[in-house]
Design a protein around this motif. Structure first.
Motif, PDB file in Angstrom:
ATOM      1  N   PRO A 178     -31.573  24.906   0.270  1.00  0.00           N
ATOM      2  CA  PRO A 178     -31.230  24.425   1.614  1.00  0.00           C
ATOM      3  C   PRO A 178     -30.914  25.581   2.562  1.00  0.00           C
ATOM      4  CG  PRO A 178     -29.950  23.303  -0.085  1.00  0.00           C
ATOM      5  CD  PRO A 178     -30.584  24.493  -0.729  1.00  0.00           C
ATOM      6  N   MET A 179     -31.226  25.370   3.827  1.00  0.00           N
ATOM      7  CA  MET A 179     -30.902  26.351   4.865  1.00  0.00           C
ATOM      8  C   MET A 179     -30.628  25.616   6.169  1.00  0.00           C
ATOM      9  SD  MET A 179     -34.652  27.830   6.000  1.00  0.00           S
ATOM     10  CE  MET A 179     -34.154  28.153   7.691  1.00  0.00           C
ATOM     11  N   MET A 180     -29.824  26.224   6.996  1.00  0.00           N
ATOM     12  CA  MET A 180     -29.561  25.664   8.308  1.00  0.00           C
ATOM     13  C   MET A 180     -30.705  26.064   9.242  1.00  0.00           C
ATOM     14  SD  MET A 180     -26.277  26.166  10.851  1.00  0.00           S
ATOM     15  CE  MET A 180     -26.779  27.775  11.494  1.00  0.00           C
ATOM     16  N   CYS A 181     -31.260  25.080   9.918  1.00  0.00           N
ATOM     17  CA  CYS A 181     -32.318  25.376  10.888  1.00  0.00           C
ATOM     18  C   CYS A 181     -31.703  25.766  12.225  1.00  0.00           C
ATOM     19  CB  CYS A 181     -33.217  24.157  11.072  1.00  0.00           C
ATOM     20  SG  CYS A 181     -34.249  23.814   9.636  1.00  0.00           S
ATOM     21  N   GLN A 295     -30.588  37.488   9.768  1.00  0.00           N
ATOM     22  CA  GLN A 295     -29.498  36.538   9.548  1.00  0.00           C
ATOM     23  C   GLN A 295     -28.909  36.646   8.149  1.00  0.00           C
ATOM     24  OE1 GLN A 295     -28.109  34.423  11.719  1.00  0.00           O
ATOM     25  NE2 GLN A 295     -29.462  35.037  13.385  1.00  0.00           N
ATOM     26  N   GLY A 296     -29.526  37.447   7.308  1.00  0.00           N
ATOM     27  CA  GLY A 296     -29.027  37.595   5.949  1.00  0.00           C
ATOM     28  C   GLY A 296     -29.533  36.545   4.993  1.00  0.00           C
ATOM     29  N   TYR A 297     -30.533  35.738   5.415  1.00  0.00           N
ATOM     30  CA  TYR A 297     -31.074  34.712   4.529  1.00  0.00           C
ATOM     31  C   TYR A 297     -31.859  35.350   3.374  1.00  0.00           C
ATOM     32  CZ  TYR A 297     -30.064  31.193   8.142  1.00  0.00           C
ATOM     33  OH  TYR A 297     -29.456  30.367   9.054  1.00  0.00           O
ATOM     34  N   PHE A 298     -32.410  36.530   3.634  1.00  0.00           N
ATOM     35  CA  PHE A 298     -33.113  37.281   2.599  1.00  0.00           C
ATOM     36  C   PHE A 298     -32.455  38.645   2.430  1.00  0.00           C
ATOM     37  CE2 PHE A 298     -36.573  34.387   3.782  1.00  0.00           C
ATOM     38  CZ  PHE A 298     -37.045  34.005   2.527  1.00  0.00           C
ATOM     39  N   LYS A 299     -32.418  39.098   1.201  1.00  0.00           N
ATOM     40  CA  LYS A 299     -32.028  40.468   0.898  1.00  0.00           C
ATOM     41  C   LYS A 299     -33.299  41.284   0.686  1.00  0.00           C
ATOM     42  CE  LYS A 299     -27.903  39.015  -1.718  1.00  0.00           C
ATOM     43  NZ  LYS A 299     -27.292  39.035  -3.075  1.00  0.00           N
ATOM     44  N   GLN A 300     -33.298  42.517   1.178  1.00  0.00           N
ATOM     45  CA  GLN A 300     -34.424  43.420   0.950  1.00  0.00           C
ATOM     46  C   GLN A 300     -34.101  44.360  -0.199  1.00  0.00           C
ATOM     47  OE1 GLN A 300     -36.633  44.505   4.880  1.00  0.00           O
ATOM     48  NE2 GLN A 300     -34.463  44.662   5.287  1.00  0.00           N
ATOM     49  N   ARG A 301     -35.074  44.529  -1.071  1.00  0.00           N
ATOM     50  CA  ARG A 301     -34.852  45.390  -2.220  1.00  0.00           C
ATOM     51  C   ARG A 301     -34.795  46.855  -1.806  1.00  0.00           C
ATOM     52  NH1 ARG A 301     -39.484  42.341  -5.439  1.00  0.00           N
ATOM     53  NH2 ARG A 301     -38.506  40.287  -5.485  1.00  0.00           N
ATOM     54  N   ASN A 302     -33.879  47.553  -2.426  1.00  0.00           N
ATOM     55  CA  ASN A 302     -33.722  48.978  -2.164  1.00  0.00           C
ATOM     56  C   ASN A 302     -34.717  49.754  -3.032  1.00  0.00           C
ATOM     57  OD1 ASN A 302     -32.792  51.482  -1.415  1.00  0.00           O
ATOM     58  ND2 ASN A 302     -30.926  51.392  -2.646  1.00  0.00           N
ATOM     59  N   GLU A 386     -26.227  32.741  -1.609  1.00  0.00           N
ATOM     60  CA  GLU A 386     -24.802  32.721  -1.244  1.00  0.00           C
ATOM     61  C   GLU A 386     -24.631  32.626   0.267  1.00  0.00           C
ATOM     62  OE1 GLU A 386     -20.875  35.626  -1.681  1.00  0.00           O
ATOM     63  OE2 GLU A 386     -22.660  35.972  -2.931  1.00  0.00           O
ATOM     64  N   ARG A 387     -25.427  33.405   0.998  1.00  0.00           N
ATOM     65  CA  ARG A 387     -25.332  33.407   2.461  1.00  0.00           C
ATOM     66  C   ARG A 387     -25.745  32.051   3.037  1.00  0.00           C
ATOM     67  NH1 ARG A 387     -23.600  33.601   7.354  1.00  0.00           N
ATOM     68  NH2 ARG A 387     -25.156  34.087   8.942  1.00  0.00           N
ATOM     69  N   LEU A 388     -26.808  31.466   2.497  1.00  0.00           N
ATOM     70  CA  LEU A 388     -27.281  30.176   2.996  1.00  0.00           C
ATOM     71  C   LEU A 388     -26.248  29.085   2.748  1.00  0.00           C
ATOM     72  CD1 LEU A 388     -30.990  30.386   1.785  1.00  0.00           C
ATOM     73  CD2 LEU A 388     -30.196  30.494   4.139  1.00  0.00           C
ATOM     74  N   ASP A 389     -25.671  29.059   1.551  1.00  0.00           N
ATOM     75  CA  ASP A 389     -24.654  28.045   1.227  1.00  0.00           C
ATOM     76  C   ASP A 389     -23.407  28.217   2.083  1.00  0.00           C
ATOM     77  OD1 ASP A 389     -26.171  26.792  -0.680  1.00  0.00           O
ATOM     78  OD2 ASP A 389     -25.333  27.906  -2.370  1.00  0.00           O
ATOM     79  N   GLU A 390     -23.018  29.467   2.275  1.00  0.00           N
ATOM     80  CA  GLU A 390     -21.824  29.751   3.074  1.00  0.00           C
ATOM     81  C   GLU A 390     -22.007  29.240   4.510  1.00  0.00           C
ATOM     82  OE1 GLU A 390     -19.146  33.641   4.413  1.00  0.00           O
ATOM     83  OE2 GLU A 390     -21.259  33.882   3.834  1.00  0.00           O
ATOM     84  N   GLU A 391     -23.166  29.486   5.070  1.00  0.00           N
ATOM     85  CA  GLU A 391     -23.411  29.073   6.459  1.00  0.00           C
ATOM     86  C   GLU A 391     -23.423  27.562   6.576  1.00  0.00           C
ATOM     87  OE1 GLU A 391     -26.148  30.905   9.828  1.00  0.00           O
ATOM     88  OE2 GLU A 391     -27.350  29.852   8.325  1.00  0.00           O
ATOM     89  N   LEU A 392     -24.088  26.887   5.666  1.00  0.00           N
ATOM     90  CA  LEU A 392     -24.141  25.427   5.721  1.00  0.00           C
ATOM     91  C   LEU A 392     -22.753  24.815   5.569  1.00  0.00           C
ATOM     92  CD1 LEU A 392     -27.362  24.813   3.618  1.00  0.00           C
ATOM     93  CD2 LEU A 392     -27.048  24.178   6.011  1.00  0.00           C
ATOM     94  N   SER A 393     -21.938  25.389   4.700  1.00  0.00           N
ATOM     95  CA  SER A 393     -20.595  24.856   4.455  1.00  0.00           C
ATOM     96  C   SER A 393     -19.686  24.994   5.667  1.00  0.00           C
ATOM     97  CB  SER A 393     -19.955  25.582   3.256  1.00  0.00           C
ATOM     98  OG  SER A 393     -20.698  25.340   2.080  1.00  0.00           O
ATOM     99  N   GLN A 394     -20.047  25.885   6.587  1.00  0.00           N
ATOM    100  CA  GLN A 394     -19.231  26.111   7.783  1.00  0.00           C
ATOM    101  C   GLN A 394     -19.678  25.264   8.970  1.00  0.00           C
ATOM    102  OE1 GLN A 394     -19.598  30.321   8.403  1.00  0.00           O
ATOM    103  NE2 GLN A 394     -18.181  30.854   6.748  1.00  0.00           N
TER     104      GLN A 394
END
Length: 473
Positions: A178-181, A295-302, A386-394
């Protein structure tokens, strides 16, 4: 600048190339040199000239002597090898001839006559049948059509299919995440990341089908499109049918019977427009991916050894999506010009299309570079659950839509207005949401229980199913 520096810059290399296609991005688009370089154009001109020469005997146009026809058939291998083994030395020889003729197609004809002269048998006595009744554009339009056809089949279609494949894989992988649109940039009804990727996948898949339907057209009908010289030379022959058979059967192209001296390039224009729409879809996707990374929905690999900023050590920039967006825009600028310019020619012929056609490979190269950049970018991102869940929960205000809709179902007064008062311009916590639902008068208890159990993460409609079903369409 010193003489030594000027001498160094005069030598072609990836560092001295004016265009980044042959410089910085040379490795990303090198496959297209086989189809869009000047060497390639010469090679395909050679192919068309030789195929027409063979056709003259197959159709018994210039002779009905079975011995002569058999002789050409027996030496077809020699003719085919001229094309198959066409080398850089051959291309250089054509350029040397062109320095005298100041005519690129005539230089190809003279080059082939030299090849006939080098034949150990009697092939040279037939060399005046080369370029028989042809205008240069008969050769050029067919050469370009073959270059477009084969580059599309061998390079561009597989590259687009690979991008689509990445989107299909990604939509399935993140179907249930899930993600917030965001509509108008503001928080909006949730979806899943897989479904949002599937939206682009579906659009691109449809567009790829349209691109693959386009078949390059070709004409072979002389100086102004009427087969004038052909009819005068051999009036008893059905030149219209011969032209059709040559274009369709010998070359595998779509025949255009109505032209001036030039084939009007309508198919090239259609291809350009369809390619530009595919690229526009991918520009849209590149920008969204850039935003999701931001927005932090994806992490980029180092990647070890890579540097994101010359002054900020922490940065990993979404450069592949930015690269794709920029180069897709460049490609589309050219594709738009091709579509607007190429179908236009003054009277029966002008040369303004000639210089434009030589840039077809540039647009395809920028596109190919972008497709590869997108593939690279997608291979280096991972979902940030984690970022997606955190945003939706807020953002429990996202549930204002389903609650007011269920209230309408039971004819509860002013549902929209009540939710508007609770949520408009506000960030609603879970506690505030639960308190509101508990206080709704007239709501059946089973529905109240369902609304109390609803969370932004669960409010995704058919998104997961739709994301998983992309391959069905």
């Amino acid at each position: 600048m010193s003489t030594q520096q000027q001498s160094s810059l005069s030598k072609v290399s990836s560092l001295t190339a004016i265009s980044p296609i042959d410089g910085r991005y040379a490795r990303q688009s090198h496959e297209l040199r086989e189809y869009f370089s000047e060497y390639a154009l010469m090679r395909y001109r050679v192919f068309v000239e030789l195929e027409w020469f063979k056709r003259l005997f197959q159709e018994q146009i210039t002779t009905s002597d079975s011995r002569e026809i058999q002789y050409i058939i027996e030496n077809q291998g020699y003719l085919d090898k001229i094309f198959e083994n066409f080398s850089m030395e051959d291309a250089e020889r054509i350029k040397t001839i062109e320095a005298t003729t100041n005519h690129d197609v005539k230089a190809v004809e003279y080059f082939l006559k030299e090849k006939f002269d080098q034949h150990p048998g009697e092939l040279s006595k037939y060399k005046e049948m080369l370029h028989f009744s042809c205008t240069s554009e008969d050769i050029n339009n067919l050469a370009y059509a073959l270059m477009l056809q084969r580059s599309s089949e061998k390079v561009m279609h597989p590259a687009l299919d690979a991008v689509y494949g990445s989107l299909e894989e990604m939509s399935a992988k993140y179907a249930g995440v899930p993600m917030m649109c965001r509509t108008h940039g503001q928080s909006a009804t949730p979806s899943t990341m897989g479904k949002e990727v599937a939206n682009f996948g579906y659009r691109l898949k449809k567009q790829i089908k349209e691109i693959k339907r386009i078949k390059p057209q070709g004409k072979f009908n002389g100086a102004v499109g009427n087969l004038n010289a052909h009819k005068v030379a051999y009036p008893e022959k059905d030149w219209v049918r011969i032209s059709q058979r040559f274009v369709e059967d010998a070359l595998g192209l779509e025949w255009n019977p109505y032209t001036t001296q030039i084939e009007p390039h309508d198919a090239v224009a259609r291809m350009s427009l369809e390619m530009s729409l595919a690229n526009t879809i991918l520009i849209d996707f590149s920008r969204d991916m850039w935003g999701y990374v931001s927005q932090g929905y994806f992490k980029q690999r180092n990647v070890k050894g890579e540097i994101g900023s010359s002054t900020m050590p922490h940065k990993i920039n979404p450069i592949d999506f930015e690269n794709a967006e920029g180069n897709l825009g460049l490609a589309n600028a050219l594709f738009t010009h091709f579509a607007q310019k190429l179908p236009i020619s003054r009277f029966q012929r002008d040369l303004s299309d000639s210089t434009v056609l030589r840039n077809l490979g540039v647009a395809f190269s920028y596109s190919l570079q972008s497709y590869k950049a997108l593939g690279k970018g997608l291979s280096r991102v991972d979902i940030n659950q984690e970022r997606l869940d955190e945003e939706l929960s807020q953002h429990y205000e996202l549930l204002a839509e389903p609650v007011q809709t269920v209230m309408r179902k039971y004819d509860i007064a002013n549902p929209y207005e009540k939710l508007k008062e609770l949520t408009r311009g506000k960030v609603v916590t879970r506690e505030v949401y639960l308190e509101f639902v508990k206080g709704i008068e007239g709501l059946p208890e089973d529905e109240r229980k369902r609304m109390l159990e609803l969370t932004p993460q669960k409010y995704i409609g058919y998104a997961e199913k739709m994301a998983k079903g992309l391959s069905q369409y």
